[in-house]
Scaffold this motif. Structure first.
Motif, PDB file in Angstrom:
ATOM      1  N   VAL A   1       0.821  -1.216   0.000  1.00 49.49           N
ATOM      2  CA  VAL A   1       0.000   0.000   0.000  1.00 49.49           C
ATOM      3  C   VAL A   1       0.855   1.266   0.000  1.00 49.49           C
ATOM      4  N   THR A   2       1.973   1.241   0.736  1.00 50.65           N
ATOM      5  CA  THR A   2       2.800   2.452   0.855  1.00 50.65           C
ATOM      6  C   THR A   2       3.866   2.570  -0.232  1.00 50.65           C
ATOM      7  N   LYS A   3       3.955   1.579  -1.108  1.00 50.08           N
ATOM      8  CA  LYS A   3       4.958   1.636  -2.171  1.00 50.08           C
ATOM      9  C   LYS A   3       4.596   2.719  -3.192  1.00 50.08           C
ATOM     10  N   GLY A   4       5.552   3.580  -3.482  1.00 50.37           N
ATOM     11  CA  GLY A   4       5.359   4.612  -4.495  1.00 50.37           C
ATOM     12  C   GLY A   4       4.446   5.735  -4.079  1.00 50.37           C
ATOM     13  N   TRP A   5       4.364   6.004  -2.768  1.00 49.37           N
ATOM     14  CA  TRP A   5       3.518   7.101  -2.310  1.00 49.37           C
ATOM     15  C   TRP A   5       4.045   8.441  -2.825  1.00 49.37           C
ATOM     16  N   LYS A   6       3.125   9.345  -3.078  1.00 46.21           N
ATOM     17  CA  LYS A   6       3.470  10.655  -3.623  1.00 46.21           C
ATOM     18  C   LYS A   6       3.146  11.759  -2.617  1.00 46.21           C
TER      19      LYS A   6
END
Length: 217
Positions: free
Chosen positions: A40-45
């Motif tokens: 879920v937190t992978k590649g957060w912007k």
């Protein structure tokens, strides 16, 4: 329905370490939470969108709930309370997926209760200092008795309440499935497996938060 948990396998160390069904299910839940958090937190912007939006709204809502009770101290305890909540959501409702809830085992609920009461004690010591924490036991003879009693009754209450409700829900569902194996169990499952599981999570987290609030006052 057994109160204990059956042994799934034994690790051949130190004369044999039994691994019960409860432990296996707990490992599964922990793996799901860790992998879920990583995905879920992978590649957060910086500007949230999609799934990130939903997760941030949920976390923010929970943080505000904790802040409403603990005030300026909320940052110290929201991570613990949130982790317990996430674990209990899966642990209490995992019977939907055909697995036995680990909270049906008194050892699991006891461990959670001990963790919570330890957190309460640490919170109280941080807020009052060690001297102040010890001093509040001796305000009067009745205070000493009540405060010492609280150290035992609170974790016992947390553990027994969670265990009793989940054990009862699982037992009732098994009886319903044996009596009426088609359609009806699915309807009752919405309450006993889902709603009751979520409700018991809220009760456990709320009481822990209430005890922390009392400790830091």
């Amino acid at each position: 329905m057994e109160i204990g948990s059956s042994v799934v396998f034994t690790i051949p160390l130190f004369g044999g370490i039994p691994i019960t069904e409860t432990i296996v299910v707990e490992w599964i839940i922990m793996a799901v939470l860790i992998l879920g958090a990583a995905v879920v937190t992978k590649g957060w912007k910086l500007v949230p969108e999609g799934a990130q939006n939903v997760v941030e709204l949920m976390v923010e809502g929970f943080n505000k709930f904790v802040e409403g009770a603990l005030g300026e101290h909320w940052r110290d305890y929201a991570p613990y309370l949130g982790t317990v909540a996430a674990f209990l959501i899966l642990a209490n409702t995992i019977s939907i997926f055909g697995l036995t809830p680990p909270t049906k085992d008194i050892s699991t609920t006891s461990a959670l209760a001990i963790m919570s009461i330890t957190t309460v004690i640490i919170a109280s010591i941080r807020a009052r200092g060690l001297k102040g924490y010890v001093k509040h036991f001796f305000k009067s003879p009745i205070n000493l008795f009540i405060n010492v009693l609280d150290l035992f009754t609170r974790p016992l209450s947390l553990a027994a309440r969670l265990f009793g409700n989940i054990f009862a829900a699982v037992t009732i569902m098994e009886l319903i499935e044996r009596a009426v194996p088609i359609v009806v169990p699915a309807v009752f499952s919405l309450y006993f497996d889902l709603f009751d599981g979520l409700l018991q999570m809220l009760v456990f987290v709320f009481l822990t938060m209430l005890y922390i609030e009392e400790g830091i006052e």
